[in-house]
Design a protein around this motif. Structure first.
Motif, PDB file in Angstrom:
ATOM      1  N   ARG A   1       0.808  -1.065   0.076  1.00  0.00           N
ATOM      2  CA  ARG A   1       0.008  -0.026   0.010  1.00  0.00           C
ATOM      3  C   ARG A   1       0.891   1.171  -0.057  1.00  0.00           C
ATOM      4  O   ARG A   1       0.446   2.189  -0.741  1.00  0.00           O
ATOM      5  CB  ARG A   1      -0.931   0.113   1.130  1.00  0.00           C
ATOM      6  CG  ARG A   1      -1.900   1.179   1.361  1.00  0.00           C
ATOM      7  CD  ARG A   1      -2.765   0.892   2.538  1.00  0.00           C
ATOM      8  NE  ARG A   1      -1.880   1.320   3.864  1.00  0.00           N
ATOM      9  CZ  ARG A   1      -2.583   1.173   5.086  1.00  0.00           C
ATOM     10  NH1 ARG A   1      -4.044   1.200   5.016  1.00  0.00           N
ATOM     11  NH2 ARG A   1      -1.673   1.421   6.164  1.00  0.00           N
TER      12      ARG A   1
ATOM     13  N   THR B   1     -11.325  -6.729  -5.882  1.00  0.00           N
ATOM     14  CA  THR B   1     -10.692  -6.360  -4.676  1.00  0.00           C
ATOM     15  C   THR B   1     -11.645  -6.258  -3.549  1.00  0.00           C
ATOM     16  O   THR B   1     -12.783  -5.635  -3.761  1.00  0.00           O
ATOM     17  CB  THR B   1      -9.862  -5.037  -4.790  1.00  0.00           C
ATOM     18  OG1 THR B   1     -10.768  -3.811  -4.941  1.00  0.00           O
ATOM     19  CG2 THR B   1      -8.741  -5.060  -5.549  1.00  0.00           C
ATOM     20  N   THR B   2     -11.408  -6.667  -2.390  1.00  0.00           N
ATOM     21  CA  THR B   2     -12.521  -6.775  -1.260  1.00  0.00           C
ATOM     22  C   THR B   2     -12.275  -5.771  -0.317  1.00  0.00           C
ATOM     23  O   THR B   2     -11.025  -5.268  -0.121  1.00  0.00           O
ATOM     24  CB  THR B   2     -12.552  -8.081  -0.644  1.00  0.00           C
ATOM     25  OG1 THR B   2     -11.654  -8.500   0.291  1.00  0.00           O
ATOM     26  CG2 THR B   2     -12.858  -9.227  -1.762  1.00  0.00           C
ATOM     27  N   LYS B   3     -13.070  -5.124   0.517  1.00  0.00           N
ATOM     28  CA  LYS B   3     -12.943  -4.282   1.638  1.00  0.00           C
ATOM     29  C   LYS B   3     -14.123  -4.699   2.860  1.00  0.00           C
ATOM     30  O   LYS B   3     -14.920  -3.568   2.593  1.00  0.00           O
ATOM     31  CB  LYS B   3     -12.848  -2.951   1.000  1.00  0.00           C
ATOM     32  CG  LYS B   3     -12.382  -2.028   2.429  1.00  0.00           C
ATOM     33  CD  LYS B   3     -12.275  -0.618   2.060  1.00  0.00           C
ATOM     34  CE  LYS B   3     -12.185   0.233   3.530  1.00  0.00           C
ATOM     35  NZ  LYS B   3     -12.302   1.629   3.501  1.00  0.00           N
TER      36      LYS B   3
ATOM     37  N   HIS C   1      -8.657  -7.362   0.942  1.00  0.00           N
ATOM     38  CA  HIS C   1      -8.016  -6.604   1.832  1.00  0.00           C
ATOM     39  C   HIS C   1      -7.255  -7.262   2.954  1.00  0.00           C
ATOM     40  O   HIS C   1      -7.566  -8.404   3.520  1.00  0.00           O
ATOM     41  CB  HIS C   1      -9.218  -5.918   2.495  1.00  0.00           C
ATOM     42  CG  HIS C   1      -8.869  -4.823   3.344  1.00  0.00           C
ATOM     43  ND1 HIS C   1      -8.397  -4.670   4.835  1.00  0.00           N
ATOM     44  CD2 HIS C   1      -8.876  -3.207   3.139  1.00  0.00           C
ATOM     45  CE1 HIS C   1      -8.069  -3.366   4.973  1.00  0.00           C
ATOM     46  NE2 HIS C   1      -8.305  -2.611   4.125  1.00  0.00           N
TER      47      HIS C   1
ATOM     48  N   GLU D   1      -8.592  -8.527   6.212  1.00  0.00           N
ATOM     49  CA  GLU D   1      -9.476  -9.631   6.355  1.00  0.00           C
ATOM     50  C   GLU D   1      -9.210 -10.947   6.779  1.00  0.00           C
ATOM     51  O   GLU D   1      -7.771 -11.313   6.645  1.00  0.00           O
ATOM     52  CB  GLU D   1     -10.304  -9.573   4.891  1.00  0.00           C
ATOM     53  CG  GLU D   1     -11.218  -8.245   4.755  1.00  0.00           C
ATOM     54  CD  GLU D   1     -11.990  -8.488   3.587  1.00  0.00           C
ATOM     55  OE1 GLU D   1     -12.502  -9.385   3.495  1.00  0.00           O
ATOM     56  OE2 GLU D   1     -11.892  -7.594   2.580  1.00  0.00           O
TER      57      GLU D   1
ATOM     58  N   THR E   1      -1.435  -2.704  -5.223  1.00  0.00           N
ATOM     59  CA  THR E   1      -2.606  -3.108  -6.164  1.00  0.00           C
ATOM     60  C   THR E   1      -2.895  -2.186  -7.443  1.00  0.00           C
ATOM     61  O   THR E   1      -3.460  -2.839  -8.656  1.00  0.00           O
ATOM     62  CB  THR E   1      -3.862  -2.555  -5.245  1.00  0.00           C
ATOM     63  OG1 THR E   1      -3.822  -3.300  -4.074  1.00  0.00           O
ATOM     64  CG2 THR E   1      -5.090  -3.065  -6.015  1.00  0.00           C
TER      65      THR E   1
ATOM     66  N   SER F   1     -14.881  -3.363  -7.381  1.00  0.00           N
ATOM     67  CA  SER F   1     -14.857  -3.199  -5.633  1.00  0.00           C
ATOM     68  C   SER F   1     -15.755  -2.485  -5.123  1.00  0.00           C
ATOM     69  O   SER F   1     -16.849  -2.088  -5.886  1.00  0.00           O
ATOM     70  CB  SER F   1     -13.493  -2.278  -5.671  1.00  0.00           C
ATOM     71  OG  SER F   1     -13.569  -1.021  -6.201  1.00  0.00           O
TER      72      SER F   1
ATOM     73  N   CYS G   1     -13.916   1.142  -1.693  1.00  0.00           N
ATOM     74  CA  CYS G   1     -12.587   0.840  -1.447  1.00  0.00           C
ATOM     75  C   CYS G   1     -11.616   1.909  -2.159  1.00  0.00           C
ATOM     76  O   CYS G   1     -11.925   2.344  -3.105  1.00  0.00           O
ATOM     77  CB  CYS G   1     -12.322  -0.450  -2.181  1.00  0.00           C
ATOM     78  SG  CYS G   1     -10.354  -1.000  -2.041  1.00  0.00           S
TER      79      CYS G   1
ATOM     80  N   THR H   1      -9.262   1.378  -3.762  1.00  0.00           N
ATOM     81  CA  THR H   1      -8.796   0.837  -5.273  1.00  0.00           C
ATOM     82  C   THR H   1      -9.732   1.590  -6.310  1.00  0.00           C
ATOM     83  O   THR H   1      -9.292   1.588  -7.165  1.00  0.00           O
ATOM     84  CB  THR H   1      -8.897  -0.471  -5.144  1.00  0.00           C
ATOM     85  OG1 THR H   1     -10.217  -1.038  -4.882  1.00  0.00           O
ATOM     86  CG2 THR H   1      -7.781  -1.213  -4.410  1.00  0.00           C
TER      87      THR H   1
END
Length: 280
Positions: A17, A169-171, A229, A232, A256, A268, A271, A273
């Motif tokens: 990041r 991408t997950t958040k 993420h 997570e 990312t 997403s 997020c 992203t």
């Protein structure tokens, strides 16, 4: 005012990041005769008594930073800070939780993403407004200048390995948090806001799972790369993804941005992203 031997110590916590933006920042600073050290928090804090006096750039001002701020100041360093999540914080209760007043009191300057972040922070800490400097953020800078050439260079390596793919991408860290994480409760307004976010993330997570199921069956010749993420429960995603032939879970320390640039499109939800994708 803050020359301090022209030495800057830039703290990073999450390589994928933060590292690229710190490198870009270091390049810009070195062109103005600054000597820049980039390092993990533990290394820079634990060795502050051995390092040449300079300026420490902290990445956040949560309560856990207080002891380290006092420690590095004890050895003659100055402290400034930014907030990596400053772009997305819009509620004053979250500001109170993220920015510990004793930390703010003991630093020289607090660098803002922009006027909106300064406005929100100054509502909570009006008497520290003079420390709040609208400087922008190098995490945004690298998305809109010549550094993009390097992002494209790294993205091309990914394309050669994975071909065409959709990036997801997950958040959902407030709901899908690691099972060994113990959450402390204090019944504050902040906790109520946290619970509301957790419920929203629960619903959105289920929508993502439904989507993966539909995608896998309907688009058998398409590929999804899923990057969860870092906050997570990774085991959750390993279990969910293993039944699909055209959905691949990737756990690496690459930025990312490389994956976004390499993908055909990004999916997403709430997020950072999404911002990176827009800028790229």
């Amino acid at each position: 005012y803050l020359i301090m031997n022209n030495r800057l110590y830039c703290v990073i916590e999450t390589k994928k990041r933060e590292l690229d933006s710190r490198i870009y920042f270091a390049i810009k600073a070195s062109s103005s005769n600054w000597s820049v050290v980039i390092g993990k928090k533990s290394a820079l804090f634990n060795n502050s008594n051995l390092l040449k006096k300079g300026i420490y750039l902290f990445k956040s001002l949560g309560p856990k930073n207080y002891k380290n701020i006092i420690k590095v100041k004890k050895y003659g360093h100055k402290v400034v800070a930014l907030d990596e999540e400053g772009l997305t914080i819009s509620n004053t209760e979250f500001v109170k939780k993220r920015i510990y007043e004793d930390c703010l009191k003991n630093i020289e300057f607090f660098f803002m993403w922009g006027e909106k972040q300064k406005l929100i922070n100054s509502k909570v800490y009006k008497h520290y407004e003079e420390k709040m400097i609208c400087s922008g953020q190098s995490r945004a800078d690298i998305l809109q200048n010549s550094f993009k050439n390097y992002i494209e260079f790294e993205a091309d390596k990914i394309r050669k390995k994975y071909g065409k793919f959709v990036l997801l991408t997950t958040k959902f860290p407030k709901y899908n948090y690691p099972k060994n994480l113990v959450l402390k409760r204090d019944n504050s307004l902040y906790e109520k806001l946290h619970d509301e976010q957790a419920l929203a993330q629960k619903d959105n997570l289920q929508s993502f799972l439904d989507f993966l199921d539909v995608f896998s069956k309907k688009f058998k010749n398409k590929k999804i790369i899923l990057r969860p993420h870092p906050g997570e429960d990774i085991e959750f995603w390993i279990e969910k993804v293993k039944k699909y032939n055209n959905i691949t879970l990737v756990l690496d320390d690459k930025s990312t941005c490389y994956w976004i640039m390499a993908s055909e499109l990004l999916i997403s939800c709430n997020c950072y992203t999404s911002f990176e994708s827009y800028m790229l």
